[in-house]
Design a protein around this motif. Sequence first.
Motif, PDB file in Angstrom:
ATOM      1  N   ASN A  76      39.219  35.982  55.251  1.00  0.00           N
ATOM      2  CA  ASN A  76      38.209  36.438  54.322  1.00  0.00           C
ATOM      3  C   ASN A  76      37.794  37.862  54.595  1.00  0.00           C
ATOM      4  OD1 ASN A  76      36.932  35.428  52.155  1.00  0.00           O
ATOM      5  ND2 ASN A  76      36.036  33.748  53.317  1.00  0.00           N
ATOM      6  N   GLN A  80      38.010  40.898  52.135  1.00  0.00           N
ATOM      7  CA  GLN A  80      36.864  41.715  51.741  1.00  0.00           C
ATOM      8  C   GLN A  80      37.034  43.178  52.148  1.00  0.00           C
ATOM      9  OE1 GLN A  80      33.582  39.691  53.540  1.00  0.00           O
ATOM     10  NE2 GLN A  80      33.742  37.943  52.155  1.00  0.00           N
ATOM     11  N   ILE A 194      44.622  37.433  42.715  1.00  0.00           N
ATOM     12  CA  ILE A 194      43.789  36.703  43.662  1.00  0.00           C
ATOM     13  C   ILE A 194      44.566  35.614  44.392  1.00  0.00           C
ATOM     14  CG2 ILE A 194      41.568  37.180  42.519  1.00  0.00           C
ATOM     15  CD1 ILE A 194      41.717  34.579  41.159  1.00  0.00           C
ATOM     16  N   GLN A 270      37.313  41.150  40.295  1.00  0.00           N
ATOM     17  CA  GLN A 270      36.090  40.791  39.592  1.00  0.00           C
ATOM     18  C   GLN A 270      36.371  40.182  38.238  1.00  0.00           C
ATOM     19  OE1 GLN A 270      33.069  40.807  40.631  1.00  0.00           O
ATOM     20  NE2 GLN A 270      33.319  41.850  42.564  1.00  0.00           N
ATOM     21  N   LEU A 277      30.800  48.491  39.556  1.00  0.00           N
ATOM     22  CA  LEU A 277      31.488  47.758  40.620  1.00  0.00           C
ATOM     23  C   LEU A 277      31.638  48.600  41.891  1.00  0.00           C
ATOM     24  CD1 LEU A 277      34.313  45.922  38.672  1.00  0.00           C
ATOM     25  CD2 LEU A 277      32.120  45.039  39.451  1.00  0.00           C
TER      26      LEU A 277
ATOM     27  N   GLN C 252      27.267  42.202  40.847  1.00  0.00           N
ATOM     28  CA  GLN C 252      28.399  41.295  40.680  1.00  0.00           C
ATOM     29  C   GLN C 252      29.368  41.415  41.859  1.00  0.00           C
ATOM     30  OE1 GLN C 252      30.026  41.657  36.793  1.00  0.00           O
ATOM     31  NE2 GLN C 252      31.864  40.481  37.252  1.00  0.00           N
ATOM     32  N   ALA C 253      29.701  42.641  42.204  1.00  0.00           N
ATOM     33  CA  ALA C 253      30.675  42.851  43.278  1.00  0.00           C
ATOM     34  C   ALA C 253      30.158  42.299  44.602  1.00  0.00           C
ATOM     35  CB  ALA C 253      30.990  44.341  43.414  1.00  0.00           C
ATOM     36  N   LEU C 256      30.232  38.472  44.866  1.00  0.00           N
ATOM     37  CA  LEU C 256      31.549  37.918  45.181  1.00  0.00           C
ATOM     38  C   LEU C 256      31.768  37.920  46.695  1.00  0.00           C
ATOM     39  CD1 LEU C 256      34.783  38.786  43.250  1.00  0.00           C
ATOM     40  CD2 LEU C 256      34.826  38.485  45.699  1.00  0.00           C
ATOM     41  N   THR C 257      31.518  39.054  47.312  1.00  0.00           N
ATOM     42  CA  THR C 257      31.737  39.178  48.759  1.00  0.00           C
ATOM     43  C   THR C 257      30.840  38.222  49.540  1.00  0.00           C
ATOM     44  OG1 THR C 257      31.991  41.502  48.255  1.00  0.00           O
ATOM     45  CG2 THR C 257      31.977  40.886  50.559  1.00  0.00           C
ATOM     46  N   GLN C 260      31.848  34.626  49.147  1.00  0.00           N
ATOM     47  CA  GLN C 260      33.074  34.358  49.901  1.00  0.00           C
ATOM     48  C   GLN C 260      32.745  33.989  51.344  1.00  0.00           C
ATOM     49  OE1 GLN C 260      35.637  37.781  49.691  1.00  0.00           O
ATOM     50  NE2 GLN C 260      37.234  36.631  48.626  1.00  0.00           N
ATOM     51  N   LEU C 282      28.312  35.615  37.690  1.00  0.00           N
ATOM     52  CA  LEU C 282      29.713  35.898  37.346  1.00  0.00           C
ATOM     53  C   LEU C 282      30.508  36.218  38.602  1.00  0.00           C
ATOM     54  CD1 LEU C 282      29.050  38.059  34.156  1.00  0.00           C
ATOM     55  CD2 LEU C 282      29.967  35.733  34.232  1.00  0.00           C
ATOM     56  N   GLU C 286      33.745  34.052  40.368  1.00  0.00           N
ATOM     57  CA  GLU C 286      35.032  34.588  40.811  1.00  0.00           C
ATOM     58  C   GLU C 286      35.342  34.139  42.235  1.00  0.00           C
ATOM     59  OE1 GLU C 286      37.075  35.884  38.860  1.00  0.00           O
ATOM     60  OE2 GLU C 286      35.670  36.109  37.198  1.00  0.00           O
ATOM     61  N   ASP C 289      36.337  30.513  42.086  1.00  0.00           N
ATOM     62  CA  ASP C 289      37.692  30.429  41.536  1.00  0.00           C
ATOM     63  C   ASP C 289      38.719  30.716  42.610  1.00  0.00           C
ATOM     64  OD1 ASP C 289      37.219  29.699  39.024  1.00  0.00           O
ATOM     65  OD2 ASP C 289      37.793  31.600  38.067  1.00  0.00           O
ATOM     66  N   ALA C 290      38.493  31.832  43.311  1.00  0.00           N
ATOM     67  CA  ALA C 290      39.458  32.268  44.308  1.00  0.00           C
ATOM     68  C   ALA C 290      39.583  31.239  45.424  1.00  0.00           C
ATOM     69  CB  ALA C 290      39.044  33.622  44.881  1.00  0.00           C
TER      70      ALA C 290
END
Lengths: 357, 506, 394, 323
Positions: A76, A80, A194, A270, A277, C252-253, C256-257, C260, C282, C286, C289-290
């Motif tokens: 992970n 990342q 992904i 994303q 982003l 959003q970004a 995700l991190t 995770q 959102l 992701e 999903d991953a």
Amino acid sequence: MSIDARPAMRSTGVGTSPRRLGIFARRRTANASAVRARATAGERVLKWGPLAALALLCMFFAWRAERFATVDNLKNVLDQSAVLSIATVGITFVLLLGAIDLSMEGIMSACVMVGALLVMNSRNANDWGLFAVIPVVLVGAAFGLANGLITTRLKVPSFMTTVGMSAVGLGVAQLLFDGDQPRVLDRPLRAWAIGRVFGFTRATLVAVVCIAIGVVIQRHTRLGRYATAIGSAEDIVALSGVNVRRYKALAFALAGAFYSIAAVLLFLKQGTGNDELAVNVNFAAITAAVVGGTLLSGGQGGVLQSIVGVLIVKVLENGLLLLDVQPALQRAVQGVIVVGAVVAATWPLRHRLRVVK
Amino acid sequence: MSAAVPALRLEGISKRFGAVQAITDMTFEVRRHEVVGLLGENGAGKSTLLKILVGLVEPDTGTMYRDGQQVRFRTVTAAADAGIGMVYQEQSLVPSLTVAENILLGCEGHGVNAGVFRWRKLRELAQAQLDKIGSNIPVRAVTSQLTFPQRQMVEIAKVLSIEERTAFDPVVLLDEPTSVLDGPDVAVLFEQIERLRERASVVLVSHRIEEVMAVADRIYVLRNGVVAAERRPTETTTDELRHLMIGREDTGSHFHAERQADCADTPRLEIVGLSSAHFHDVNITLRKGEVVGLAGVQGSGREELCRAIFGALKVDAGEIILDGEKVKARSPRGAVQVGIGYLPAERRTEGMIGTMSVAENMSLATVGTVCRGPVLDREREKRVVDDWIERLRIRTPSGSVPMRQLSGGNQQKVVLARWLMSGDLKVLLLDHPTRGLDVGAKSEVYALVRDLAANGVSLLVLCDGLDETIALGHRVIVMRDGEVSAEFAAVRDAKPRPDKIMEHML
Amino acid sequence: MHSRTMKRLTAGMLLVTMTLAACGSDDGGDAATPSSAASTSAAPATDAPATTGGSETTTAGGDDTTAPAGDACAPEDVVLIGQVRDETNPYEKSWLDGGDEFAASVGLEQKRLTYGDDSTKEQDQIKQELSSGNTSCYVLNILPNTEGDTKPIADAAKEAGAFLVTQWNKPADLAVEDYDRWASHISYDGVESGKLIAETMFHAMGGEGGIVALQGGLATTAAKDRFAGLQEALAANPGIELLDEQTANWSQAEALTVLQTLITKHGDKIKGVWTANDGMALGAMEALDAAGMSDVAVVGIDAVPEAVTAVADGRMTATVSSDGPWQGGVGLAIGYCAAIGEIDIASLTADNRAFYANQTLITADNAADFATPSVDLTEFDCANVFNRVSGPLG
Amino acid sequence: MTATATVVVPPKQRRELDALRRFAPVLVLVGLVIGLTLKRSDFLSIGQQQQLVESAAPLLVFATGMTVVVMCGGIDLSIAAFAGFASLWFARFVPHLGIGALVAVMLLGAAIGTVQGVIHVKAQIPSFVVTLGGLALWAGLALLQDKPSILIASNSSVLALDGRLVGVPRLAILAGSLALVTGLLMWATPVGRWVRAVGSNETAAYLSGVPVVATRIAAFAFCTMCAALAGCMVAIDQTNGSPGTGRTQLLPTVAAVVVGGTAITGGVGGVGRTVVGVLIVKVLGTGLSIIGIGQKWENILYGALVIVAAALTIDGSKLTVVK
């Protein structure tokens, strides 16, 4: 005028004094090697210090945070780190020059939007698939080249050039965004991006490839070697007949190209194109590079050092989160540790007459 | 082409920088496989001539011929293509690159293919260059780890690499190559010049007349932008050359030996058991008004000792006692406050601040003396500075001119004035005070040293040449490997012999 | 060198002057400015509004106003200004679009301003707008960047005699009633929204299991209120365990991190993800999903189009709509009605001066109705502008 | 490289050139103002100018502090984050100390700046790194509280600072005085010389007995103190303190310093130049949004103008190496 040289030459002639010269030479070498040993001690710390810091951090987290040392978590962390790694490879070339690049967020935002609007998306009929990478990289490189040309031709310090260029990039991204976030509809492409190979995400693999390319460019091409040389002694390189301006501009362009690849990963991960982003990537990348030993003064460090820095930053982020450190404190702790790490890594280099700006 | 055609010929070259006529209608020739010496004071036009030769500056008028063909160099690269290269005074190697890269920097040839280095080929090419000068410096070594003389050898190899780019035999310009070398290294360098002669022509610029006499086949003396004389070493003497350079007759009292005053017996500065990483257990006492010459080769620790006394270097043990009182504050600021001054060897990087004005540079250390309370008194400062400009005959339009616009000798005088301005200067440490100065300026510095000593200031002087050390000092102290190895009295009429001193240096 | 520098300077000067002169051509002013965290919305603090007495009796048109008290503006003289952070934020863009629709319905145009998450810029813009000319018929519908910006904005409007409606951010102890022309402050009950989505999610999870929470930027009231709502819901549902709470700064970004990492930390124990806005939801989806975790419930707030689609598709459990187009329209409408004299600000009830508006929970059942943002212009009639009041701030 | 023979340019021509260069920032400012006035005729009205001056006040305070640090050859990235942190403590102190809170917070700033300076100088790590860490630290610590903002009671005496004195905003007077005093200190006392000496050639300065360490540390202390003051000024204007106070001001601050003509490499510059730089940045930033250009293009234009302004005001010919 030197009596110490003249007698030998006048009386016995230059060629006939090897014995004495021999003595000299030996003495000199002994002395020089002492100096060398000291210098390399410092250099060694600069080179291996960050790696040691990374190892220490990992050991600490493995001891304190129970989930840290699991294979899944480490994969992970690598995943990342992917985007930041690629961006940091790019900025490393600019830092090697002794310049700075603050346009990363702008360039990446613009690239994210261009990319998201070229693959199959919710906004238009484009469906370039993976070929979208080509125009995106061109856009990134063009932005970088613009940075380089403005810095070298108009003699504007890179700090200002890139601050301005960041705004331009953000502006372009917002123009393209136009209030409607494009969603990436290219399912196979996203699935590819992904997906995992041997348990590693493709983002990780792409990053590894980019790092490898970065290392090769840095170590084995004119661009990379000259960038380092320019960073340590620009005037000398120019005197040797090297077109310094060209290589500087190219280094900026190369950085832009790397940012654009990072941007592609970013929007594929994303699943949307959004001008936000890339927020905070720039300082993170500079921090990582500096922590890893790619100093802002130029000419020192390199891609691999910077990547160690990326891992330090990311491991720290991950570990603090796993340690249940209060969210508001995490950033503060990161700041303190980053400064602490640099202090520790460069402590042996301290010297009364050393100038650090 | 016949051997009679000179390798390089300049005819009627003139160059003007704004109001300053740097070179006027100069004609200059370098024959094949010849070592040409170039002598001249600072400002005589040597630097400009070299810059024209190497393509850094284009002349206003005049023509250049290379092996009889007319040429014009707009860039360094153009000159290099014509086989002309220079070994710069301040070295021009990139410290972070390897020797091989430095030698071939900018013209890697087959060492680079499509922008990618072919290391093996590159190293072969570089090795070939080093072989030319018979050097065994490893091509893989990182340049920053080489010694200074080693780097100079690499530079010479680098210049020779232009041989491959051109059909001409190269012309190698050596700009003050010996100014920062010690005796033995000078010998190695001159050996190298002899070797170069076989494949190239050499132009050697130096302040040291004896050196030029030793190696040159022909000597040009420049003065005020024109060739004042052309001589063969066999037909001239050092004295004549010195006269020609400065155009004056007063060189006999170069060191102003007659002005060496006797010094008192009162100790002024006592260094007791001073130790650091660079020297060990040094004990030296300076008497009031005494000049002590400190001799030693590079690495003897004498430069470091100077800095340590001034507080710029950490010491591990020992004491510094000034006028019977222990100096507590171990920093340059502390030293300045008790009346110790220091003139660093590297004027441009350590001695002066180029962007600041002459006046600001001069009053930097003793700014308190031109202040009214905490506020600068610019009127008083101007008076004091103008006074010193006059007393030291510093050539500058005014005190408000940026320091970098002055010539080297004048810069050095400003830096010296910085310490002279302080009313209570007790000790002055001079680290190579005449480095890079021309004959006239040197002589003026010597006179200043005499005056200071006569006024009771104690001086510790480090020089490049032993003759300077001996002539200036009341005593000569020799250092070797970080320890005091000998001490010689050097009063006016009983100067020690250089070779005696040398024995203790090695 | 001399002449070259001169040329460069002159050319550059010309360039600066000309660019500035030239780029005024499109006065319409649709906006785009630097980035902000996705939908950084904020509701008032939990303290009760300290409506100190006396304010009700203040007559319209205090000493500071430049227009004579009580004089109504002619409808065509009214200038409408809407200001949000960023048009790149779908919610805020729909805000301004709603404002445009209202403006068109009364034959005017709305001036769209954006300040890109920069408080300094927001205030500069407003003060510049209000610093010249006759501003007594100006109507401002403003989204203050933070609580701290609200008072300076209100003061600037007061000094200029302009009509003001603010939304979302207002310090609890700043009373709207102290201002003559600050008609209303509209907000949404963050505790309620946080609680609504939490309960919907708990229901979808069958009332038990572990959840993680992603909070917004910690410096905002919204983040704190919404999280308080989650905690209320948690207290009422002992079967649900809060495994972890982190902040993802509305991003959003970052979401995700962070998720995770939380997935590696808690693994399959995670059955639900509560997020303080849709952007983070959102990002969270992701990450899920991953990781191949498809049956985890995700909820958010704001009803951005993507989230509504996701709710309709069943990928996301719920979100809450504050109805951006309505906010954009109604804010201008209140000010406009006050300016033309249809509404007398002084006689408005406290509930209409500062209130929570209704919000709607969007689940798979009603998502289709919210797929495209739209406005009902009758809601902007002067008689209807307060129809959505759900209660006083608190 | 070579005996870097003094760059000889005829003195008169050189003086003209220098003068032109020196005034380039002013010319750019005038050009901008003319451009804006052509576009919006009331740009020069009193109201607009009051507003401009008022909004420029905190930036000027930030930039005054930053100028000193940049002239020393350093940079301070922590100012904006620290301003937010300081504004919170300011709001917290006001009920107890009144106007004294301003002094208390500035002292806090000076203390913290000293710490950052000491780490930078004593541990010899680049100021960029130390203050980057500071940025994270102060931003993080500012978040460690329950309320998103702390209100300054409206009857508080400090809010009187927010008014105007004969039409001039009081905060602007405060900022202007700070810049003036700083400029005077730099001109009239040895401190200015020390700062320039340290920035141009630190080794030479050190070996001349200039208090290099103290100068550097003091510069950072002063800069952070200014940041604290700027944070308080914003807090007064907003009537509350919050972690986000001044958050966006870092890059505009550096831009103002550099565009004004202070070399980012140190040694050359001054507070007077920074005043012009601040006005350029402010006129650029707010000017673009008020004249109603297509706002979609605003960022792009802003970026382009920053570069153009920098190209015009920075004397590239004096820099042998541009980084």
